[in-house]
Design a protein around this motif. Structure first.
Motif, PDB file in Angstrom:
ATOM      1  N   ASN A  39       0.911  -1.122   0.047  1.00 22.73           N
ATOM      2  CA  ASN A  39       0.081   0.007  -0.091  1.00 22.73           C
ATOM      3  C   ASN A  39       1.006   1.017  -0.022  1.00 22.73           C
ATOM      4  O   ASN A  39       1.910   1.357   0.548  1.00 22.73           O
ATOM      5  CB  ASN A  39      -1.022   0.179   1.257  1.00 22.73           C
ATOM      6  N   GLY A  40       0.379   2.244  -0.644  1.00 29.08           N
ATOM      7  CA  GLY A  40       1.195   3.618  -0.372  1.00 29.08           C
ATOM      8  C   GLY A  40       0.693   4.470  -1.688  1.00 29.08           C
ATOM      9  O   GLY A  40      -0.012   4.125  -2.576  1.00 29.08           O
ATOM     10  N   GLU A  41       0.919   5.672  -1.663  1.00 34.98           N
ATOM     11  CA  GLU A  41       0.359   6.869  -2.585  1.00 34.98           C
ATOM     12  C   GLU A  41       1.256   6.691  -3.817  1.00 34.98           C
ATOM     13  O   GLU A  41       2.402   6.032  -3.954  1.00 34.98           O
ATOM     14  CB  GLU A  41       0.579   8.231  -2.006  1.00 34.98           C
ATOM     15  N   SER A  42       0.704   7.255  -4.973  1.00 37.51           N
ATOM     16  CA  SER A  42       1.464   7.052  -6.336  1.00 37.51           C
ATOM     17  C   SER A  42       2.814   7.829  -6.208  1.00 37.51           C
ATOM     18  O   SER A  42       2.657   9.018  -5.572  1.00 37.51           O
ATOM     19  CB  SER A  42       0.184   7.730  -7.202  1.00 37.51           C
ATOM     20  N   GLY A  43       3.650   7.053  -6.530  1.00 37.15           N
ATOM     21  CA  GLY A  43       5.058   7.684  -6.899  1.00 37.15           C
ATOM     22  C   GLY A  43       5.750   7.665  -5.440  1.00 37.15           C
ATOM     23  O   GLY A  43       7.056   8.137  -5.639  1.00 37.15           O
ATOM     24  N   GLY A  45       7.095   4.351  -4.716  1.00 31.85           N
ATOM     25  CA  GLY A  45       8.384   3.388  -5.364  1.00 31.85           C
ATOM     26  C   GLY A  45       7.785   2.095  -4.884  1.00 31.85           C
ATOM     27  O   GLY A  45       8.497   1.262  -4.207  1.00 31.85           O
ATOM     28  N   LYS A  46       6.369   1.773  -5.160  1.00 33.56           N
ATOM     29  CA  LYS A  46       5.915   0.377  -4.699  1.00 33.56           C
ATOM     30  C   LYS A  46       6.531  -0.780  -5.535  1.00 33.56           C
ATOM     31  O   LYS A  46       6.828  -1.647  -5.043  1.00 33.56           O
ATOM     32  CB  LYS A  46       4.264   0.376  -4.806  1.00 33.56           C
ATOM     33  N   GLU A  47       6.784  -0.271  -6.745  1.00 33.41           N
ATOM     34  CA  GLU A  47       7.417  -1.416  -7.626  1.00 33.41           C
ATOM     35  C   GLU A  47       8.972  -1.723  -7.275  1.00 33.41           C
ATOM     36  O   GLU A  47       9.127  -2.993  -7.179  1.00 33.41           O
ATOM     37  CB  GLU A  47       7.486  -1.078  -9.144  1.00 33.41           C
ATOM     38  N   VAL A  48       9.615  -0.882  -6.764  1.00 26.38           N
ATOM     39  CA  VAL A  48      11.031  -1.294  -6.032  1.00 26.38           C
ATOM     40  C   VAL A  48      10.751  -2.262  -5.056  1.00 26.38           C
ATOM     41  O   VAL A  48      11.801  -3.039  -4.852  1.00 26.38           O
ATOM     42  CB  VAL A  48      11.638  -0.075  -5.576  1.00 26.38           C
TER      43      VAL A  48
END
Length: 412
Positions: A39-43, A45-48
């Protein structure tokens, strides 16, 4: 692998406790096959984080694929994920493997998982529970061994309450939750990230790296960063390319920061227009009330005269008209329908029992503006000219009441 080694390997900048906590969870869960929901806001770095989990897992030598669920049309996403058979739909000229087949043994990262259609969610749930799926247009069940890591910038638990996301799928994905902190929640990392981006862009564009003055650092740390790390990187690149000065002051930095509203508290949408709409709604309620009251009065009068025509004896129980108050008048007749006055108009009796000559009936004004003006005057008299109390009683704002006083030329 220790935390600092992970940061160095994946170019992660920052030492905030929230960031370190998220990295620790990712490292601990990597060696398992558990599903992970990031979970996290856009931008942020969730993909990392999905790459970290895959790289530290036993599947690291197998395929990894990242799929943006929000970028694939609803009509083709089943085919993209699970494949399709030839002729299963218009344009399916050949059979095609889906991601769950091509990435077998590896990891699939489903970004923006909240955008999945409900039908696709049911198929995904079957994959998570039994490792099975069926190609579009086929009846053959196929097996797959894929680890699913999902990410979202929405609150999926709220989506489950409104029926936009399956509750069973949510709990199946949320086996291990990881929340990536927003940039404004790790302010101490902002100058470090900016310096890293500035150094990278100076190498790329063959120029001297920019430096921030102390007031510029404070401005940078107090900016809300709705776009998080991605927005910070864009700002650093803009300054590196466009700024003529290498020592950036707060005044210079302000030219590159968008004019965002710093207050993140919820507000009424529409600003002043919302206030006007509310006033209009209040005035409309007054008009509705007028219409309903008028209709009620007319219906009561109709019923009263109908009862009198059907039962003439009821007139003996009617109240006597008093010309000093507002009570209902008594209708005098001889006790039989034939004794009504020739004009069929009611004859009133005063306190002395004397008949009052018949008067021609005058139709009451049904003008909305007249009724509104009448209500305003009554409210002002009731509250002895106090606008605030009168406007509250009428259900409109004091400003609207003031405008109506001017419009109808009402003297207080």
């Amino acid at each position: 692998m220790d935390l600092q080694s992970i940061k160095n390997r994946f170019a992660i900048i920052g030492n905030s406790p929230a960031l370190n906590h998220a990295l620790n969870i990712a490292a601990q869960v990597a060696n398992t096959d558990l599903s992970v929901l990031i979970n996290g806001e856009s931008g942020v770095g969730k993909e990392v984080f999905s790459q970290i989990i895959h790289a530290l897992s036993a599947r690291k030598h197998n395929p990894f694929i990242a799929v943006n669920c929000g970028a694939i049309p609803e009509g083709t996403i089943d085919s993209e994920l699970f494949g399709h058979e030839k002729g299963s739909f218009t344009g399916a000229v050949d059979s095609r493997k889906g991601y769950f087949e091509t990435v077998n043994g590896g990891t699939i990262f489903l970004d923006e998982i909240g955008e999945l259609p409900l039908g696709t969610q049911a198929r995904l749930l079957r994959v998570l529970e039994a490792g099975e799926y069926i190609r579009v247009g086929s009846s053959k069940v196929q097996k797959t061994d894929v680890r699913v890591i999902a990410a979202t910038n929405k609150e999926l638990i709220e989506f489950t309450q409104t029926g936009r996301f399956r509750e069973d799928l949510y709990y199946r994905l949320n086996t291990v939750p990881i929340r990536v902190p927003s940039l404004r929640d790790r302010k101490e990392d902002i100058p470090l990230l900016f310096r890293k981006f500035a150094a990278d862009f100076s190498d790329r564009y063959k120029g001297a790296p920019i430096q921030l003055e102390e007031d510029a650092k404070n401005l940078l740390m107090n900016y809300p960063w709705p776009g998080n790390v991605r927005e910070l990187k864009n700002i650093a690149e803009q300054i590196s390319v466009l700024s003529k000065e290498k020592n950036i002051t707060a005044k210079e930095l302000q030219n590159f920061l968008p004019d965002h509203n710093y207050n993140r508290l919820p507000v009424l949408a529409g600003g002043k227009s919302a206030v006007s709409q509310q006033e209009f709604a209040n005035e409309r309620e007054i008009l509705y009330k007028l219409f309903f009251d008028m209709k009620k009065d007319v219906n009561e009068l109709k019923k009263m005269f109908f009862d009198l025509l059907q039962n003439p004896g009821l007139t003996s129980h009617m109240p006597i008209y008093n010309n000093t108050d507002n009570s209902l008048p008594e209708i005098k007749h001889g006790g039989a329908p034939g004794n009504y006055p020739s004009s069929s108009m009611p004859v009133f009796i005063n306190q002395n029992g004397n008949e009052i000559h018949q008067h021609e009936q005058v139709e009451e004004s049904l003008s909305i503006m007249d009724k509104e003006k009448e209500l305003i005057i009554k409210a002002l008299k009731k509250h002895k000219g106090k606008r605030k109390d009168a406007s509250s009683d009428l259900g409109i704002s004091e400003r609207t009441l003031y405008r109506k006083l001017k419009e109808y030329d009402i003297e207080e």
